[in-house]
Design a protein around this motif. Structure first.
Motif, PDB file in Angstrom:
ATOM      1  N   ALA A  87      -4.578  -1.370  -3.236  1.00 41.84           N
ATOM      2  CA  ALA A  87      -3.257  -0.737  -3.852  1.00 41.84           C
ATOM      3  C   ALA A  87      -3.924   0.223  -4.897  1.00 41.84           C
ATOM      4  N   ARG A  88      -5.016  -0.003  -5.623  1.00 46.50           N
ATOM      5  CA  ARG A  88      -5.533   0.826  -6.320  1.00 46.50           C
ATOM      6  C   ARG A  88      -6.003   2.054  -5.945  1.00 46.50           C
ATOM      7  N   PHE A  89      -6.722   2.009  -4.485  1.00 50.70           N
ATOM      8  CA  PHE A  89      -7.343   3.066  -3.762  1.00 50.70           C
ATOM      9  C   PHE A  89      -5.919   3.853  -3.338  1.00 50.70           C
ATOM     10  N   ALA A  90      -4.948   3.309  -2.989  1.00 52.26           N
ATOM     11  CA  ALA A  90      -4.004   4.021  -2.391  1.00 52.26           C
ATOM     12  C   ALA A  90      -3.117   4.788  -3.746  1.00 52.26           C
TER      13      ALA A  90
ATOM     14  N   GLY B 158      -8.050   6.626 -11.223  1.00 51.86           N
ATOM     15  CA  GLY B 158      -9.136   5.560 -11.186  1.00 51.86           C
ATOM     16  C   GLY B 158      -9.485   4.825 -12.207  1.00 51.86           C
ATOM     17  N   LEU B 159      -9.675   5.629 -13.399  1.00 47.88           N
ATOM     18  CA  LEU B 159     -10.013   4.891 -14.601  1.00 47.88           C
ATOM     19  C   LEU B 159      -8.833   3.968 -15.109  1.00 47.88           C
ATOM     20  N   ALA B 160      -7.694   4.655 -14.997  1.00 46.56           N
ATOM     21  CA  ALA B 160      -6.504   4.058 -15.629  1.00 46.56           C
ATOM     22  C   ALA B 160      -6.164   2.929 -14.862  1.00 46.56           C
ATOM     23  N   VAL B 161      -6.216   2.565 -13.551  1.00 51.78           N
ATOM     24  CA  VAL B 161      -5.810   1.492 -12.796  1.00 51.78           C
ATOM     25  C   VAL B 161      -6.958   0.413 -13.041  1.00 51.78           C
TER      26      VAL B 161
ATOM     27  N   LEU C  97       0.724  -1.100  -0.169  1.00 49.70           N
ATOM     28  CA  LEU C  97      -0.173  -0.019   0.118  1.00 49.70           C
ATOM     29  C   LEU C  97       0.805   1.126   0.295  1.00 49.70           C
ATOM     30  N   ALA C  98       1.979   1.453   0.916  1.00 48.71           N
ATOM     31  CA  ALA C  98       2.857   2.393   0.812  1.00 48.71           C
ATOM     32  C   ALA C  98       3.611   2.559  -0.535  1.00 48.71           C
TER      33      ALA C  98
ATOM     34  N   HIS D 219      -0.247  -3.727 -12.511  1.00 40.97           N
ATOM     35  CA  HIS D 219       0.617  -3.698 -11.480  1.00 40.97           C
ATOM     36  C   HIS D 219      -0.124  -3.469  -9.991  1.00 40.97           C
ATOM     37  N   LEU D 220      -1.381  -3.106 -10.121  1.00 42.65           N
ATOM     38  CA  LEU D 220      -2.070  -2.640  -9.051  1.00 42.65           C
ATOM     39  C   LEU D 220      -3.436  -3.517  -9.021  1.00 42.65           C
ATOM     40  N   ALA D 221      -3.965  -3.745  -7.800  1.00 42.31           N
ATOM     41  CA  ALA D 221      -4.959  -4.441  -7.574  1.00 42.31           C
ATOM     42  C   ALA D 221      -5.716  -4.302  -6.060  1.00 42.31           C
TER      43      ALA D 221
END
Length: 224
Positions: free
Chosen positions: A168-171, A64-67, A11-12, A163-165
Motif C-alpha cells: 500500500a505504501r508503494f501504491a 516515500g519518506l512520509a509513509v 491497494l486501490a 495506515h499504510l504498510a
C-alpha cells in the motif's frame, strides 16, 4: 481512513489517497509552480517538462519518506525549520537572479534560433534533451529545499503514515508521483502555449513578473 484501507481493495484505496495527496501538494501556486511556467515560457515545453518531472520526483521521494519515517520526519523538520527556510530563500533568490539575468540579456543567435519552429532547425541546433536533463536536476534541488513542500509532506506523514504498510505504501507513492507529474506538466504546457502566442516583449514582461514574484516569495519564506 484505516477502515477504508482495510476494505476489499486496499491497494486501490492507497493509490486514490496518493492521487489526492499529490494534488494537494501540487495544486497550490507557489514559487516552484511559477518557475515551471516560466521555464515553459522562456525555454519551451521540452525543457519545462524536465523541470516538471524534477518537481514530481521530489514530491514522490518526500511521500516515500512520509509513509516510512512518519512522525519522525515532522519532528526533524520542526527542529531545523529556520535553517531550511534560509536555504530555501537563498535557493529561490539564486534561481530568480539567474532567470532575471537571462531574461534581460540580449538574445544570442542560438537563443533567437530557439524560438523558431522546430521543423526548420537541424537536430544539432536543438539540444533539448541535455537542457531538459539540466532543468530536471535544477528543479530537483530547488524543490528539495522548499520548506512549503517539506511541511506539507510532514503533515501527510502524521495523518497517513500509520495506515499504510507494505504494498500500500508503494501504491500511495505512485499516486503522489502521477498526480504531481500530471499537474506540473500542465503548468509546463501552459507556459509553452504562452510562449507560442505572446510576442517577444510580452514574453519578457511575463517572465520578469514571474521571477519578481519568486523574489517576493523568497523574502516571505525567509521571514517565516
Amino acid at each position: 481512513m484505516s477502515a477504508s484501507l482495510a476494505g476489499m481493495h486496499p491497494l486501490a484505496d492507497a493509490l486514490a489517497l496518493g492521487l489526492l495527496a499529490g494534488l494537494a501538494l501540487a495544486l497550490p501556486v507557489g514559487p516552484v509552480a511559477l518557475l515551471v511556467v516560466s521555464a515553459g515560457l522562456t525555454r519551451g515545453f521540452r525543457v519545462a517538462a524536465g523541470a516538471a518531472l524534477g518537481v514530481a520526483a521530489v514530491d514522490a521521494a518526500y511521500a516515500g519518506l512520509a509513509v516510512t519515517v512518519g512522525g519522525r520526519l515532522a519532528a526533524a523538520l520542526d527542529g531545523h525549520l529556520p535553517l531550511v527556510r534560509t536555504a530555501a530563500a537563498l535557493a529561490l533568490l539564486g534561481v530568480a537572479a539567474h532567470g532575471l539575468r537571462r531574461t534581460l540579456a540580449t538574445p544570442s543567435a542560438a537563443e533567437r534560433a530557439a524560438v523558431l519552429p522546430a521543423t526548420v532547425l537541424p537536430a544539432t541546433a536543438r539540444p533539448e534533451l541535455a537542457q531538459s536533463a539540466r532543468a530536471f536536476g535544477r528543479f530537483v534541488a530547488l524543490t528539495a529545499v522548499n520548506p512549503l513542500t517539506a511541511l506539507a509532506v510532514a503533515s501527510i506523514a502524521v495523518a497517513l503514515g500509520p495506515h499504510l504498510a507494505g504494498p500500500a505504501r508503494f501504491a500511495f507513492v505512485l499516486g503522489v508521483a502521477a498526480a504531481s507529474a500530471a499537474w506540473q506538466l500542465v503548468l509546463a504546457a501552459a507556459g509553452s502555449v504562452l510562449r507560442a502566442r505572446l510576442g517577444p516583449r510580452a514574453r519578457t514582461a511575463v517572465s520578469l513578473a514571474g521571477h519578481a514574484c519568486v523574489v517576493v516569495l523568497a523574502a516571505v519564506i525567509a521571514l517565516g
